[in-house]
Design a protein around this motif. Structure first.
Motif, PDB file in Angstrom:
ATOM      1  N   ASN A  61      46.634  41.277  50.414  1.00 18.76           N
ATOM      2  CA  ASN A  61      46.695  41.401  48.958  1.00 18.76           C
ATOM      3  C   ASN A  61      45.794  42.499  48.396  1.00 18.76           C
ATOM      4  N   THR A  77      44.359  49.792  38.981  1.00 17.80           N
ATOM      5  CA  THR A  77      44.900  51.053  38.461  1.00 17.80           C
ATOM      6  C   THR A  77      45.635  50.821  37.152  1.00 17.80           C
ATOM      7  N   SER A  80      40.491  42.082  50.386  1.00 16.58           N
ATOM      8  CA  SER A  80      40.859  42.605  51.695  1.00 16.58           C
ATOM      9  C   SER A  80      42.093  41.848  52.171  1.00 16.58           C
ATOM     10  N   GLU A 104      46.417  45.545  48.357  1.00 18.28           N
ATOM     11  CA  GLU A 104      47.301  46.435  47.607  1.00 18.28           C
ATOM     12  C   GLU A 104      47.532  45.907  46.190  1.00 18.28           C
ATOM     13  N   ALA A 125      44.408  46.724  44.152  1.00 19.00           N
ATOM     14  CA  ALA A 125      44.360  48.151  43.819  1.00 19.00           C
ATOM     15  C   ALA A 125      45.368  48.487  42.731  1.00 19.00           C
ATOM     16  N   GLU A 126      46.559  47.919  42.828  1.00 19.56           N
ATOM     17  CA  GLU A 126      47.594  48.168  41.819  1.00 19.56           C
ATOM     18  C   GLU A 126      47.183  47.597  40.454  1.00 19.56           C
TER      19      GLU A 126
END
Length: 172
Positions: A26, A35, A23, A28, A31-32
């Motif tokens: 960071n 993925t 949360s 993002e 998630a990156e």
């Protein structure tokens, strides 16, 4: 050596400056990274689950260490920095990853399949006996599964067998 980060959580020096990325700013990055990993695993093996079972969780303990991750990524010819990727993905700083952290939907599929197997078969031999499409493979004496074990079950036969036995989930 431990220090507090900007959210008041503690972090160890082994994280090389990465904070809890589940949360906050960071999220993002997590998630990156997630993925990126899923795309790599799917490109190489067709699914995260198949890659997990073939290259990472080889001892079937449902989690992998940084070393297991590094070896799996090396064996799959990952071109990037596997250790940095692991550090980002290990958002709880446990030093381990689970399939759930890597690919939640594949984790659910794997858990459901294991539960179905437990409810459907008495054990591994019973499962092989039921999935053997060509029952002539089973020897006349006590319906031995030795030939099935020795020869294995083709992927297509396995998939057809679990469908025949009632599995309605995916066949990754």
């Amino acid at each position: 050596r431990r220090s507090s980060n900007s959210w008041g959580r503690r972090r160890s020096s082994r994280t090389r400056g990465f904070r809890d990325v589940s949360s906050g700013p960071n999220a993002e990055a997590l998630a990156e990274a997630n993925t990126k990993l899923k795309c790599f695993l799917e490109e190489k093996e067709g699914s995260s689950l198949r890659a997990w079972l073939r290259f990472f969780d080889t001892n079937n303990d449902q989690r992998i260490s940084k070393m297991e991750f590094s070896k799996g990524m090396r064996d799959m010819n990952y071109p990037g920095d596997a250790m940095e990727l692991f550090t980002i993905l290990d958002s709880d700083r446990s030093g381990e990853l689970s399939l759930e952290e890597v690919d939640a939907s594949q984790f659910v599929l794997w858990r459901q399949f294991r539960e179905w197997c437990t409810a459907t078969f008495e054990g591994a031999e019973d499962m092989l006996r039921h999935l053997a499409l060509d029952t002539t493979q089973l020897s006349a004496k006590r319906k031995s599964i030795a030939p099935v074990v020795a020869e294995g079950i083709r992927r297509e036969a396995f998939q057809e067998g679990i469908r025949r036995e009632g599995w309605m989930g995916g066949v990754e």
